[in-house]
Design an enzyme around this catalytic site. Structure first.
Site, mmCIF file in Angstrom:
data_model
loop_
_atom_site.group_PDB
_atom_site.id
_atom_site.type_symbol
_atom_site.label_atom_id
_atom_site.label_comp_id
_atom_site.label_asym_id
_atom_site.label_seq_id
_atom_site.Cartn_x
_atom_site.Cartn_y
_atom_site.Cartn_z
ATOM 1 N N LYS A 122 8.977 -1.034 2.692
ATOM 2 C CA LYS A 122 8.222 -0.156 3.603
ATOM 3 C C LYS A 122 9.025 0.249 4.829
ATOM 4 C CE LYS A 122 4.664 -1.782 6.130
ATOM 5 N NZ LYS A 122 3.255 -2.120 6.442
ATOM 6 N N ARG A 148 0.802 -1.226 0.000
ATOM 7 C CA ARG A 148 0.000 0.000 0.000
ATOM 8 C C ARG A 148 0.839 1.284 0.000
ATOM 9 N NH1 ARG A 148 -3.597 -2.036 4.899
ATOM 10 N NH2 ARG A 148 -1.743 -3.346 5.079
HETATM 11 C C1 UD1 Z 1 -1.027 -8.316 12.071
HETATM 12 C C2 UD1 Z 1 -1.732 -9.301 13.007
HETATM 13 C C3 UD1 Z 1 -2.967 -8.621 13.582
HETATM 14 C C4 UD1 Z 1 -2.590 -7.330 14.282
HETATM 15 C C5 UD1 Z 1 -1.768 -6.429 13.358
HETATM 16 C C6 UD1 Z 1 -1.206 -5.279 14.138
HETATM 17 C C7 UD1 Z 1 -1.303 -11.475 12.053
HETATM 18 C C8 UD1 Z 1 -1.846 -12.608 11.274
HETATM 19 N N1 UD1 Z 1 -2.118 -10.447 12.252
HETATM 20 O O1 UD1 Z 1 -1.896 -8.042 10.997
HETATM 21 O O2 UD1 Z 1 -3.618 -9.497 14.505
HETATM 22 O O3 UD1 Z 1 -3.754 -6.674 14.733
HETATM 23 O O4 UD1 Z 1 -0.663 -7.144 12.784
HETATM 24 O O5 UD1 Z 1 -0.565 -4.372 13.290
HETATM 25 O O6 UD1 Z 1 -0.170 -11.538 12.516
HETATM 26 N N2 UD1 Z 1 5.403 -10.131 7.779
HETATM 27 C C9 UD1 Z 1 6.498 -10.921 7.497
HETATM 28 N N3 UD1 Z 1 6.306 -12.089 6.843
HETATM 29 C C10 UD1 Z 1 5.077 -12.526 6.473
HETATM 30 C C11 UD1 Z 1 3.972 -11.716 6.772
HETATM 31 C C12 UD1 Z 1 4.160 -10.519 7.426
HETATM 32 O O7 UD1 Z 1 7.625 -10.567 7.837
HETATM 33 O O8 UD1 Z 1 5.011 -13.613 5.903
HETATM 34 C C13 UD1 Z 1 5.627 -8.864 8.479
HETATM 35 C C14 UD1 Z 1 5.174 -7.661 7.682
HETATM 36 O O9 UD1 Z 1 6.249 -7.157 6.906
HETATM 37 C C15 UD1 Z 1 4.775 -6.676 8.774
HETATM 38 C C16 UD1 Z 1 4.307 -7.578 9.919
HETATM 39 O O10 UD1 Z 1 4.834 -8.862 9.645
HETATM 40 O O11 UD1 Z 1 5.874 -5.910 9.236
HETATM 41 C C17 UD1 Z 1 2.791 -7.661 10.039
HETATM 42 O O12 UD1 Z 1 2.257 -8.178 8.832
HETATM 43 P P1 UD1 Z 1 0.962 -7.576 8.196
HETATM 44 O O13 UD1 Z 1 0.680 -8.291 6.945
HETATM 45 O O14 UD1 Z 1 1.026 -6.097 8.165
HETATM 46 O O15 UD1 Z 1 -0.119 -8.050 9.272
HETATM 47 P P2 UD1 Z 1 -1.454 -7.290 9.607
HETATM 48 O O16 UD1 Z 1 -2.474 -7.629 8.598
HETATM 49 O O17 UD1 Z 1 -1.193 -5.866 9.877
HETATM 50 MG MG MG Z 2 0.312 -4.377 9.315
#
Ligand code: UD1
Ligand code: MG
Length: 455
Positions: free
Chosen positions: A25, A18
């Site tokens: 990011k 986004r």
């Molecule tokens: C996540 C939480 C959610 C919480 C929110 C708070 C999960 C499933 N959900 O959602 O409960 O309310 O954060 O901000 O955890 N990332 C990785 N590898 C991956 C996926 C994500 O490193 O495979 C990292 C992303 O870069 C990011 C963080 O993890 O920095 C969170 O991932 P994101 O996809 O933003 O999760 P949210 O949907 O925000």
């Molecule tokens: Mg997030």
């Protein structure tokens, strides 16, 4: 690790779709450094002994930016936050306490992380989750509690029922785990959900079902846990950081005339009784002494300013300004410039890659580049160092107490000796020995009766 110490796993593998950016990011700057660095610095400030960043998208850039402030592990494919944490397992000991953080929450403070960790230890919990009550919880995982108020599970927005979506207590994405319990539970997490991902929060229900203790602490203000997903949120978070910084500086004895138009990066230090005038930016790794007057309408990046300096309407970057110096208005100080104490630099002067000695004056309309100017020198109005021949740059040396007349060109490489004089309007191409006067201009010719002849 002894008790009272913890490691962090910081999730930063996602692209940040986004943001609509080619830059990962977590490397977008805010308050003077990448947002990921804010998270690492908060972790270090809270007492983390080891920080492990999980990288994926833009891994080389993220690795380079992190430097030696954290270890890095790679998540080849972004299969979810649970899968991301698993990548750090080889670097974590069985008996460690692990704090999980996200790389996109730059408003975290060391104080709140320390408090959260202490609560986790005090409760003797196997897992703790930091929650927050949000006016608009859309997009976040909701915290579902049982009849006794204990956390039962976390449901992602996309997987939540209408009733669950009505819950305003959300998962901030900050957790503490006892490592053994965490990794045992992670093995059991599946990906049968709306996003087909291995969700980290799913471990909570697994740990609870094992009869182990989960603790959930709510933050007082959700602001510090805000995550950045878009440029708009980036701007909002930056405003919060600046507001926080201004408040802290004012509490420490700095006068900020108009906090709404004063933008000071988080790592900047400013001494007591300094006054910051409106529309002023102080950025990067900058220090400002005490009893200074700074601004208005000025921008400073990576600068050091000594005590009692007055710097007004100025743009200065990567340079030093000594104590009691007076600079401005309309001055540009470029990188690798060292302005000593009590120097005066006045209207419309540009200085680059130069050393300006104590009490020297550059009062008006000058360009000084690649120069070493001693102390007590007077540079007349309009003096120019001619430092570039189209191919190479050369240095100009002006020794102590020299006097350079107005509108002179000093063609480098050239040296003006100690106490030497340059006649106004000269173009100096040869060195001037100490104490001598150099006049390098055409002699004036007066032509009598000129007006009458023209008629
Ligand atoms: C996540 C939480 C959610 C919480 C929110 C708070 C999960 C499933 N959900 O959602 O409960 O309310 O954060 O901000 O955890 N990332 C990785 N590898 C991956 C996926 C994500 O490193 O495979 C990292 C992303 O870069 C990011 C963080 O993890 O920095 C969170 O991932 P994101 O996809 O933003 O999760 P949210 O949907 O925000
Ligand atoms: Mg997030």
């Amino acid at each position: 690790m002894s008790s009272g110490e913890f490691s962090t796993v910081i999730l930063a593998a996602g692209k940040g779709t986004r943001m609509k950016s080619n830059i990962p990011k977590v490397l977008h700057h805010i308050g003077g450094k990448p947002m990921l660095q804010h998270v690492i610095d908060a972790a270090i400030g809270a007492g983390a002994v080891k920080n492990i960043v999980v990288v994926g998208f833009g891994r080389d850039e993220v690795k380079a930016a992190v430097g030696n402030t954290a270890r890095v592990v790679v998540q080849e494919e972004q299969l979810g936050t649970g899968h991301a944490v698993l990548q750090a397992k080889p670097l974590i000991n069985e008996n460690d306490t692990v704090m999980v953080l996200c790389g996109d929450t730059p408003l975290l403070t060391a104080k709140m992380l320390k408090k959260f960790y202490d609560a986790h230890k005090k409760e003797k919990a196997q897992a703790s989750v930091l929650t927050a009550v949000m006016p608009d919880p859309k997009g976040y995982g909701r915290v579902i509690r049982d009849f006794n108020g204990y956390v039962k599970k976390i449901v992602e927005h996309k997987d939540a029922t209408t009733a669950e979506r009505a819950v305003t207590e959300v998962n901030t994405g900050i957790y503490c785990f006892e490592a053994k319990t965490l990794f045992a539970a992670l093995k059991k997490v599946g990906n049968n959900n709306a996003q087909g991902e291995y969700y980290l929060p799913d471990v909570l229900e697994i740990i609870r079902d094992q009869g182990k203790k989960i603790s959930a602490a709510a933050v007082k203000s959700y602001e510090a846990t805000l995550g950045i997903n878009s440029r708009q949120q980036l701007a909002e978070a930056e405003r919060i950081l600046h507001r926080r910084k201004n408040r802290q500086l004012m509490a420490d004895g700095v006068t900020i005339m108009d906090p709404a138009t004063t933008y000071i990066d988080v790592d900047v230090t400013i001494g007591q009784d300094t006054v910051i005038y409106p529309s002023t930016w102080i950025q990067g790794n900058s220090t400002v002494g005490s009893n200074c007057e700074i601004g208005p309408c000025s921008r400073f990046t990576d600068i050091n300013i000594g005590d009692k300096a007055v710097v007004t309407f100025t743009y200065a970057h990567e340079c030093e300004i000594g104590a009691e110096a007076t600079v401005g208005p309309y001055v540009h100080l470029r990188p690798h410039t060292k302005v000593a104490d009590k120097v005066h630099i006045g209207n419309f002067v540009e200085v680059k890659n130069s050393n300006i000695g104590e009490k020297t004056k550059l009062p008006h309309l000058s360009y000084i580049g690649d120069s070493d100017i001693g102390s007590g020198v007077n540079m007349g109005c309009g003096t120019i160092t001619v430092n570039y021949d189209g191919k190479k740059k050369y240095r100009t040396t002006i020794e102590n107490d020299a006097f350079v007349g107005c509108n002179s060109n000093l063609v480098a490489p050239v040296k003006v000796g100690e106490g030497a004089y340059v006649g106004a309007g000269s173009t100096i191409t040869k060195d001037i020995p100490a104490g001598e006067l150099a006049v390098g201009r055409a002699r004036q010719t007066n032509i009598p009766k000129w007006r009458d002849k023209r008629k």
